[in-house]
Design a protein around this motif. Structure first.
Motif, PDB file in Angstrom:
ATOM      1  N   ILE A  36       0.839  -1.203   0.000  1.00  0.00           N
ATOM      2  CA  ILE A  36       0.000   0.000   0.000  1.00  0.00           C
ATOM      3  C   ILE A  36       0.873   1.251   0.000  1.00  0.00           C
ATOM      4  CG2 ILE A  36      -1.625   1.337   1.412  1.00  0.00           C
ATOM      5  CD1 ILE A  36      -2.788  -1.410   2.306  1.00  0.00           C
ATOM      6  N   LYS A  37       1.930   1.238   0.798  1.00  0.00           N
ATOM      7  CA  LYS A  37       2.847   2.388   0.845  1.00  0.00           C
ATOM      8  C   LYS A  37       3.446   2.665  -0.533  1.00  0.00           C
ATOM      9  CE  LYS A  37       7.015   4.046   3.212  1.00  0.00           C
ATOM     10  NZ  LYS A  37       8.053   3.722   4.238  1.00  0.00           N
ATOM     11  N   LYS A  38       3.798   1.605  -1.246  1.00  0.00           N
ATOM     12  CA  LYS A  38       4.440   1.757  -2.555  1.00  0.00           C
ATOM     13  C   LYS A  38       3.456   2.215  -3.617  1.00  0.00           C
ATOM     14  CE  LYS A  38       7.227  -0.840  -5.904  1.00  0.00           C
ATOM     15  NZ  LYS A  38       7.869  -2.162  -6.197  1.00  0.00           N
ATOM     16  N   HIS A  39       2.197   1.799  -3.499  1.00  0.00           N
ATOM     17  CA  HIS A  39       1.213   2.050  -4.559  1.00  0.00           C
ATOM     18  C   HIS A  39       0.111   3.012  -4.129  1.00  0.00           C
ATOM     19  CE1 HIS A  39       2.891  -1.111  -7.171  1.00  0.00           C
ATOM     20  NE2 HIS A  39       3.072  -1.803  -6.058  1.00  0.00           N
ATOM     21  N   ALA A  40       0.367   3.794  -3.105  1.00  0.00           N
ATOM     22  CA  ALA A  40      -0.670   4.683  -2.575  1.00  0.00           C
ATOM     23  C   ALA A  40      -1.094   5.732  -3.595  1.00  0.00           C
ATOM     24  CB  ALA A  40      -0.169   5.356  -1.298  1.00  0.00           C
ATOM     25  N   ASP A  41      -0.147   6.394  -4.214  1.00  0.00           N
ATOM     26  CA  ASP A  41      -0.481   7.494  -5.120  1.00  0.00           C
ATOM     27  C   ASP A  41      -1.335   7.039  -6.294  1.00  0.00           C
ATOM     28  OD1 ASP A  41       0.792   9.367  -3.570  1.00  0.00           O
ATOM     29  OD2 ASP A  41       2.678   9.304  -4.696  1.00  0.00           O
ATOM     30  N   THR A  74      -4.671   7.239  -2.614  1.00  0.00           N
ATOM     31  CA  THR A  74      -4.616   7.080  -1.163  1.00  0.00           C
ATOM     32  C   THR A  74      -3.706   8.115  -0.523  1.00  0.00           C
ATOM     33  OG1 THR A  74      -5.077   4.716  -1.257  1.00  0.00           O
ATOM     34  CG2 THR A  74      -3.913   5.507   0.685  1.00  0.00           C
ATOM     35  N   ASP A  75      -4.238   8.804   0.478  1.00  0.00           N
ATOM     36  CA  ASP A  75      -3.456   9.724   1.293  1.00  0.00           C
ATOM     37  C   ASP A  75      -2.776   8.919   2.393  1.00  0.00           C
ATOM     38  OD1 ASP A  75      -2.387  11.627   2.967  1.00  0.00           O
ATOM     39  OD2 ASP A  75      -4.202  12.849   3.077  1.00  0.00           O
ATOM     40  N   LEU A  76      -1.488   8.668   2.252  1.00  0.00           N
ATOM     41  CA  LEU A  76      -0.770   7.786   3.163  1.00  0.00           C
ATOM     42  C   LEU A  76      -0.626   8.384   4.561  1.00  0.00           C
ATOM     43  CD1 LEU A  76       0.316   4.967   2.585  1.00  0.00           C
ATOM     44  CD2 LEU A  76       2.602   5.963   2.357  1.00  0.00           C
ATOM     45  N   ASP A  77      -0.888   9.666   4.708  1.00  0.00           N
ATOM     46  CA  ASP A  77      -0.825  10.294   6.029  1.00  0.00           C
ATOM     47  C   ASP A  77      -2.109  10.097   6.831  1.00  0.00           C
ATOM     48  OD1 ASP A  77       1.749  11.305   5.649  1.00  0.00           O
ATOM     49  OD2 ASP A  77       0.983  13.062   4.580  1.00  0.00           O
ATOM     50  N   MET A  85      -4.556  -4.813  15.350  1.00  0.00           N
ATOM     51  CA  MET A  85      -3.961  -4.150  16.524  1.00  0.00           C
ATOM     52  C   MET A  85      -2.458  -4.363  16.583  1.00  0.00           C
ATOM     53  SD  MET A  85      -6.817  -4.634  19.552  1.00  0.00           S
ATOM     54  CE  MET A  85      -7.293  -6.326  19.178  1.00  0.00           C
ATOM     55  N   LEU A  86      -2.008  -5.595  16.344  1.00  0.00           N
ATOM     56  CA  LEU A  86      -0.562  -5.840  16.362  1.00  0.00           C
ATOM     57  C   LEU A  86       0.146  -5.019  15.294  1.00  0.00           C
ATOM     58  CD1 LEU A  86      -0.299  -9.706  16.911  1.00  0.00           C
ATOM     59  CD2 LEU A  86       0.106  -7.891  18.580  1.00  0.00           C
ATOM     60  N   ALA A  87      -0.437  -4.965  14.101  1.00  0.00           N
ATOM     61  CA  ALA A  87       0.183  -4.208  13.007  1.00  0.00           C
ATOM     62  C   ALA A  87       0.233  -2.718  13.321  1.00  0.00           C
ATOM     63  CB  ALA A  87      -0.574  -4.452  11.708  1.00  0.00           C
ATOM     64  N   ALA A  88      -0.826  -2.202  13.956  1.00  0.00           N
ATOM     65  CA  ALA A  88      -0.872  -0.773  14.271  1.00  0.00           C
ATOM     66  C   ALA A  88       0.014  -0.409  15.457  1.00  0.00           C
ATOM     67  CB  ALA A  88      -2.317  -0.361  14.567  1.00  0.00           C
ATOM     68  N   TYR A  89       0.146  -1.320  16.413  1.00  0.00           N
ATOM     69  CA  TYR A  89       0.869  -1.022  17.653  1.00  0.00           C
ATOM     70  C   TYR A  89       2.361  -1.325  17.573  1.00  0.00           C
ATOM     71  CZ  TYR A  89      -3.816  -0.971  19.870  1.00  0.00           C
ATOM     72  OH  TYR A  89      -5.114  -0.713  20.216  1.00  0.00           O
ATOM     73  N   GLN A  90       2.782  -2.123  16.573  1.00  0.00           N
ATOM     74  CA  GLN A  90       4.170  -2.588  16.535  1.00  0.00           C
ATOM     75  C   GLN A  90       4.886  -2.090  15.277  1.00  0.00           C
ATOM     76  OE1 GLN A  90       3.907  -6.883  16.864  1.00  0.00           O
ATOM     77  NE2 GLN A  90       3.626  -6.825  19.069  1.00  0.00           N
ATOM     78  N   ASP A  91       5.283  -0.853  15.272  1.00  0.00           N
ATOM     79  CA  ASP A  91       6.138  -0.287  14.221  1.00  0.00           C
ATOM     80  C   ASP A  91       5.673  -0.618  12.805  1.00  0.00           C
ATOM     81  OD1 ASP A  91       7.877   0.728  16.226  1.00  0.00           O
ATOM     82  OD2 ASP A  91       8.800  -1.248  16.406  1.00  0.00           O
ATOM     83  N   PRO A  92       4.547  -0.095  12.376  1.00  0.00           N
ATOM     84  CA  PRO A  92       4.071  -0.325  11.011  1.00  0.00           C
ATOM     85  C   PRO A  92       4.966   0.365   9.993  1.00  0.00           C
ATOM     86  CG  PRO A  92       2.725   1.331  12.106  1.00  0.00           C
ATOM     87  CD  PRO A  92       3.648   0.785  13.155  1.00  0.00           C
ATOM     88  N   PRO A  93       4.871  -0.013   8.704  1.00  0.00           N
ATOM     89  CA  PRO A  93       5.724   0.588   7.666  1.00  0.00           C
ATOM     90  C   PRO A  93       5.509   2.093   7.493  1.00  0.00           C
ATOM     91  CG  PRO A  93       4.736  -1.447   6.887  1.00  0.00           C
ATOM     92  CD  PRO A  93       4.064  -1.121   8.175  1.00  0.00           C
TER      93      PRO A  93
END
Length: 406
Positions: A237-242, A246-249, A264-272
């Motif tokens: 998603i980060k690579k193909h957001a534009d 998608t507003d990556l912020d 929850m794990l993905a959001a709480y533990q250092d996501p990309p």
């Protein structure tokens, strides 16, 4: 003879209607003892207004038939009226609790986000949201789902030759939008990016890009494989957001049951990339406690499910159980969390969500805990049902506050 046959037929009809109404209505209060009965336990509370009308009609029919024709059998009259009256009371229980549950939900969101948490939202956006926590007409006619643009089965990873795909839902008008990453549940063993299609369509139409992602399933693949797949999806998603508007912020994660644990794990533990909010629908938060404190009844065989997911017991794999528990990931400066649980849930008890909310707040995080007293696990499978209308009302407001008002 004809009169006698008519009497037998009408008695059979009334008896059948009484049995159906009482049987379905009792699952509003009873938890499912086995998996095959779970749809009844989940669905009955959600269609309770329909059951109220059905049971009230049967009650009236009993009264009319026996009063006009068979009042010579007072015991039968009394029995039939008592059974149909009990069915009416059972089916009315969620409606009788709705106002108090809604007030508690309103208090929970305002105490965490502030009484004026929607102040910075444009009126046009607020107008697109549901106007009330419960619209009776939608139970019959269904919640309207506007048209959206949809791309299905987009490949984002191919680990071990397993094709992992995603669906992307976008508003009809081309633009740049905040995003929601949707992670399905299914005991980590089943499901697909199509699983929550109705919700994904609904929320995309409100002005979000929804990325519904896949992950590999247990028992063939065990934790942390599923979390790694979620992170792979986030990296994609980060690579193909534009190119996907998608507003990556401004990205939130939402998951249901097993998907909520992963969200929850993905959001709480250092996501990309930074995650602005996370929404947890009845997700497990303490897997060790979930294994040691088996619910009664236990329709999904919780211990077997956890062993399939993690590869052993908490005694065998204590570190892995802790790593897989969102509760152990709690720390300061986490994204705001909305936690919604059913008070009747015997798969993931609401007490776990309540405890997670308290732990998040103790670390200075914003957390909204909403309990729906009559709701069972997976209540939102009935999208236009009583519980999901309440949950949807606050979910869309929470997401708008997190992604659009700040």
């Amino acid at each position: 003879m004809k009169v006698r046959m008519l009497s037998i037929a009408s008695n059979w009809l009334v008896g059948s209607l009484l049995s159906i109404g009482l049987f379905v209505s009792m699952w509003i209060c009873l938890p499912a003892p086995i998996f095959s009965l779970l749809p009844l336990s989940v669905g009955a509370p959600e269609i309770s207004p329909v059951l109220v009308i059905f049971n009230a009609g049967v009650l009236l029919l009993c009264w009319l038939l026996f009063w006009l024709r068979d009042y010579r059998q007072p015991r039968l009259v009394i029995f039939s009226l008592c059974v149909s009256g009990l069915a009416v009371v059972l089916s009315a229980a969620p409606l009788l609790q709705f106002s108090a549950a809604q007030q508690q939900a309103q208090s929970a969101i305002e105490s965490s986000l502030g009484r004026d948490y929607l102040r910075d939202l444009p009126p046009a956006l607020i107008a697109k949201m549901r106007s009330q926590p419960l619209v009776m007409g939608d139970i019959w006619s269904q919640i309207p789902i506007p048209e959206v643009r949809l791309d299905r089965d987009l490949l984002f990873a191919n680990p071990d030759g397993v094709k992992l795909t995603m669906n992307i839902y976008r508003p009809l008008q081309v633009g740049k939008y905040p995003a929601i990453v949707s992670i399905y549940g299914g005991a980590w063993q089943r499901g697909s990016p199509d699983s929550d299609d109705t919700f994904n369509r609904y929320i995309a139409a409100q002005g979000y890009v929804v990325w519904a992602i896949d992950y590999r399933h247990a028992p063939t693949y065990q934790f942390p494989t599923q979390l790694e797949d979620v992170r792979s999806a986030l990296t994609f998603i980060k690579k193909h957001a534009d190119e996907n508007e998608t507003d990556l912020d401004r990205v939130a994660l939402i998951g249901r049951s097993a998907g909520a644990q992963l969200a929850m794990l993905a959001a709480y533990q250092d996501p990309p990339f930074p995650i602005r909010a996370v929404v947890d629908y009845y997700g497990p938060v303490n897997l060790t406690a979930g294994y040691e404190q088996v619910p009664t009844p236990d329709p999904i065989e919780s211990r077997a499910t956890l062993r399939a997911f993690l590869g052993g017991t908490p005694q065998d794999l204590p570190t892995l159980y802790r790593q897989a528990s969102p509760l152990t990931a709690v720390k300061p400066a986490l994204p705001p969390s909305l936690l919604i649980y059913g008070g009747k849930d015997h798969i993931v008890a609401s007490k776990y969500g309540k405890y997670l909310a308290a732990q998040l707040r103790s670390q200075g995080n914003q957390a909204v805990f909403i309990e729906i007293p009559w709701a069972d696990h997976a209540f939102d499978a009935v999208f236009s049902g009583l519980s999901n209308q309440l949950a949807l009302y606050y979910t869309e407001r929470f997401l708008a506050w997190a992604l659009l008002a700040q």
